[in-house]
Motif scaffolding. Structure first.
Motif, PDB file in Angstrom:
ATOM      1  N   CYS A   9       0.832  -1.204   0.000  1.00 11.71           N
ATOM      2  CA  CYS A   9       0.000   0.000   0.000  1.00 11.71           C
ATOM      3  C   CYS A   9       0.869   1.257   0.000  1.00 11.71           C
ATOM      4  O   CYS A   9       0.573   2.232  -0.712  1.00 11.71           O
ATOM      5  CB  CYS A   9      -0.919   0.006   1.222  1.00 11.71           C
ATOM      6  SG  CYS A   9      -2.329  -1.115   1.092  1.00 11.71           S
ATOM      7  N   PHE A  10       1.948   1.240   0.780  1.00 10.59           N
ATOM      8  CA  PHE A  10       2.858   2.381   0.803  1.00 10.59           C
ATOM      9  C   PHE A  10       3.504   2.600  -0.558  1.00 10.59           C
ATOM     10  O   PHE A  10       3.532   3.724  -1.078  1.00 10.59           O
ATOM     11  CB  PHE A  10       3.947   2.169   1.869  1.00 10.59           C
ATOM     12  CG  PHE A  10       5.159   3.030   1.647  1.00 10.59           C
ATOM     13  CD1 PHE A  10       5.132   4.389   1.910  1.00 10.59           C
ATOM     14  CD2 PHE A  10       6.335   2.482   1.137  1.00 10.59           C
ATOM     15  CE1 PHE A  10       6.244   5.195   1.676  1.00 10.59           C
ATOM     16  CE2 PHE A  10       7.448   3.270   0.906  1.00 10.59           C
ATOM     17  CZ  PHE A  10       7.401   4.633   1.178  1.00 10.59           C
ATOM     18  N   VAL A  11       4.021   1.523  -1.174  1.00 14.51           N
ATOM     19  CA  VAL A  11       4.719   1.650  -2.454  1.00 14.51           C
ATOM     20  C   VAL A  11       3.772   2.148  -3.540  1.00 14.51           C
ATOM     21  O   VAL A  11       4.111   3.059  -4.315  1.00 14.51           O
ATOM     22  CB  VAL A  11       5.350   0.306  -2.857  1.00 14.51           C
ATOM     23  CG1 VAL A  11       5.898   0.374  -4.288  1.00 14.51           C
ATOM     24  CG2 VAL A  11       6.475  -0.059  -1.893  1.00 14.51           C
ATOM     25  N   SER A  20      -6.300   7.308  -3.361  1.00 16.93           N
ATOM     26  CA  SER A  20      -7.396   6.833  -4.209  1.00 16.93           C
ATOM     27  C   SER A  20      -6.877   6.065  -5.419  1.00 16.93           C
ATOM     28  O   SER A  20      -7.426   5.025  -5.799  1.00 16.93           O
ATOM     29  CB  SER A  20      -8.266   8.009  -4.657  1.00 16.93           C
ATOM     30  OG  SER A  20      -7.492   8.959  -5.374  1.00 16.93           O
ATOM     31  N   GLU A  21      -5.798   6.560  -6.055  1.00 11.26           N
ATOM     32  CA  GLU A  21      -5.242   5.863  -7.207  1.00 11.26           C
ATOM     33  C   GLU A  21      -4.598   4.543  -6.781  1.00 11.26           C
ATOM     34  O   GLU A  21      -4.726   3.522  -7.472  1.00 11.26           O
ATOM     35  CB  GLU A  21      -4.227   6.738  -7.926  1.00 11.26           C
ATOM     36  CG  GLU A  21      -3.547   6.088  -9.124  1.00 11.26           C
ATOM     37  CD  GLU A  21      -4.499   5.668 -10.216  1.00 11.26           C
ATOM     38  OE1 GLU A  21      -4.124   4.782 -11.025  1.00 11.26           O
ATOM     39  OE2 GLU A  21      -5.630   6.191 -10.277  1.00 11.26           O
ATOM     40  N   ALA A  22      -3.898   4.562  -5.639  1.00  8.36           N
ATOM     41  CA  ALA A  22      -3.321   3.317  -5.120  1.00  8.36           C
ATOM     42  C   ALA A  22      -4.413   2.307  -4.821  1.00  8.36           C
ATOM     43  O   ALA A  22      -4.271   1.110  -5.101  1.00  8.36           O
ATOM     44  CB  ALA A  22      -2.509   3.613  -3.861  1.00  8.36           C
ATOM     45  N   LEU A  66      11.239   3.981   0.104  1.00  4.80           N
ATOM     46  CA  LEU A  66      10.756   3.564  -1.217  1.00  4.80           C
ATOM     47  C   LEU A  66      11.903   3.036  -2.069  1.00  4.80           C
ATOM     48  O   LEU A  66      11.762   2.014  -2.751  1.00  4.80           O
ATOM     49  CB  LEU A  66      10.080   4.745  -1.920  1.00  4.80           C
ATOM     50  CG  LEU A  66       9.566   4.468  -3.337  1.00  4.80           C
ATOM     51  CD1 LEU A  66       8.470   3.411  -3.323  1.00  4.80           C
ATOM     52  CD2 LEU A  66       9.062   5.752  -3.982  1.00  4.80           C
ATOM     53  N   ALA A  67      13.045   3.718  -2.027  1.00  3.24           N
ATOM     54  CA  ALA A  67      14.206   3.280  -2.801  1.00  3.24           C
ATOM     55  C   ALA A  67      14.695   1.911  -2.339  1.00  3.24           C
ATOM     56  O   ALA A  67      15.175   1.103  -3.130  1.00  3.24           O
ATOM     57  CB  ALA A  67      15.331   4.304  -2.677  1.00  3.24           C
ATOM     58  N   GLU A  68      14.524   1.633  -1.054  1.00  2.00           N
ATOM     59  CA  GLU A  68      15.028   0.374  -0.506  1.00  2.00           C
ATOM     60  C   GLU A  68      14.078  -0.800  -0.756  1.00  2.00           C
ATOM     61  O   GLU A  68      14.525  -1.928  -0.949  1.00  2.00           O
ATOM     62  CB  GLU A  68      15.276   0.531   0.997  1.00  2.00           C
ATOM     63  CG  GLU A  68      16.442   1.460   1.327  1.00  2.00           C
ATOM     64  CD  GLU A  68      16.540   1.770   2.811  1.00  2.00           C
ATOM     65  OE1 GLU A  68      15.549   1.504   3.539  1.00  2.00           O
ATOM     66  OE2 GLU A  68      17.586   2.278   3.243  1.00  2.00           O
ATOM     67  N   VAL A  69      12.772  -0.538  -0.741  1.00  2.00           N
ATOM     68  CA  VAL A  69      11.823  -1.648  -0.817  1.00  2.00           C
ATOM     69  C   VAL A  69      11.138  -1.787  -2.173  1.00  2.00           C
ATOM     70  O   VAL A  69      10.554  -2.838  -2.452  1.00  2.00           O
ATOM     71  CB  VAL A  69      10.722  -1.536   0.276  1.00  2.00           C
ATOM     72  CG1 VAL A  69      11.338  -1.450   1.643  1.00  2.00           C
ATOM     73  CG2 VAL A  69       9.793  -0.352   0.000  1.00  2.00           C
ATOM     74  N   GLY A  70      11.191  -0.750  -3.024  1.00  2.00           N
ATOM     75  CA  GLY A  70      10.440  -0.781  -4.273  1.00  2.00           C
ATOM     76  C   GLY A  70      10.775  -1.968  -5.143  1.00  2.00           C
ATOM     77  O   GLY A  70       9.901  -2.743  -5.551  1.00  2.00           O
ATOM     78  N   THR A  71      12.056  -2.166  -5.455  1.00  2.00           N
ATOM     79  CA  THR A  71      12.473  -3.281  -6.303  1.00  2.00           C
ATOM     80  C   THR A  71      12.263  -4.612  -5.610  1.00  2.00           C
ATOM     81  O   THR A  71      11.833  -5.596  -6.223  1.00  2.00           O
ATOM     82  CB  THR A  71      13.954  -3.121  -6.690  1.00  2.00           C
ATOM     83  OG1 THR A  71      14.134  -1.869  -7.348  1.00  2.00           O
ATOM     84  CG2 THR A  71      14.388  -4.234  -7.620  1.00  2.00           C
TER      85      THR A  71
END
Length: 310
Positions: A9-11, A20-22, A66-71
């Motif tokens: 949900c965070f990403v 709303s878009e997420a 975000l940079a750490e968990v996105g990929t």
């Protein structure tokens, strides 16, 4: 340890810039996404977003997270999808985007065979002529031409995306014979508007030797849907520069005939696109292979090739 769903949900919120878009991408409510992100912030003791009535902005800690968990999230999600199988079969929801008429004509008829092989996959196919953002909109694959190959996206070429000149037999009977490209100047043209730019692409005509000639048709009618130009040409309203994929059913039925068959226009390639991942979900992998094999078996690359034969 916070749940994977809260991190997702965070990403998705960070990628889209709104709850709303997420929520739309995840199939949840905005309130559920907001609560999930708030729970994550409470768990780690750090604020990840700055919230205002108009805007949602990542904090410095949020950007770093975000940079750490996105990929890693993409890899984990793919791994979970690959685990979620029935008797070792690929499983899960398969989100695919493709053009409306192209999908209905060529891809949807393949669905029965695909599901017989992979019954645990749930198709969620979006038939639309707009160009989607595979990564941001969380599509597993897309079929079409003219996609911008952004970082993180892979394309496998399926066939040429050629266009040809077509008209109704009755229209041609009422007009002087068209023998060379210059003869087109006195005829009304029916064109497809690019979904990417909203404009008609200025494509030159090519012959077997790759010699070019300007397309001199008068732009009398412009449509946003490729099948519409074929229908209007069938009605005798002019000469259409139509994608081969859309013109073929009309040519096979005899309601359209090719004009200047020694000339064609090259609009690039028709490809299947999918996100580049270290671990590609098995549902995506088998779908890509299935489509590539189907194109090869049905010899669609040859049928969609408008270049004149020797």
């Amino acid at each position: 340890m916070e749940t994977l769903s809260s991190i997702e949900c965070f990403v998705r919120t960070a990628e889209s810039g709104s709850f709303s878009e997420a929520a739309r991408r995840l199939g949840l409510t905005s309130a559920a996404v907001g609560k999930s992100v708030a729970k994550l912030e409470h768990s780690v003791g750090v604020r990840l977003f700055v919230r205002t009535t108009r805007k949602l902005t990542l904090t410095e800690a949020g950007e770093r997270f975000l940079a750490e968990v996105g990929t890693s999230l993409s890899t984990i999600t793919a791994a979970v999808d690959n685990l979620a199988s029935s008797a070792g079969q690929p499983a899960g929801t398969l989100r695919v985007s493709m053009g409306t008429t192209f999908g209905l004509t060529y891809v949807v008829p393949l669905l029965d065979e695909f599901l017989q092989r992979y019954p645990a996959i749930r198709p969620d196919w979006h038939l639309s002529d707009r160009t989607v953002d595979l990564v941001a909109e969380k599509f597993d694959a897309a079929i079409g031409g003219g996609f911008q190959l952004d970082p993180g996206v892979i394309a496998r070429e399926l066939a040429p995306a050629h266009r040809m000149l077509v008209a109704a037999p009755g229209y041609l009977e009422k007009h002087a014979k068209i023998e060379k490209p210059a003869d087109l100047a006195s005829h009304p043209g029916i064109f497809v508007r690019s979904p990417q730019t909203g404009r008609v692409r200025n494509l030159p005509l090519l012959d077997a030797n790759a010699e070019q000639a300007p397309l001199l048709l008068k732009p009398e009618i412009t449509m946003s849907e490729p099948d519409a130009v074929c229908r209007l040409a069938r009605a005798g309203l002019g000469i259409a520069l139509a994608p081969v994929t859309h013109a073929l059913p009309y040519l096979d039925a005899g309601t359209l005939v090719r004009v200047l068959p020694q000339w064609y226009a090259d609009a690039g390639t028709l490809s299947i696109y999918f996100p580049a991942r270290t671990l590609l979900p098995s549902k995506t992998r088998v779908f890509v292979d299935f489509i590539v094999d189907a194109f090869r078996a049905k010899k669609w690359a040859e049928r969609f090739d408008a270049r004149p034969r020797p």
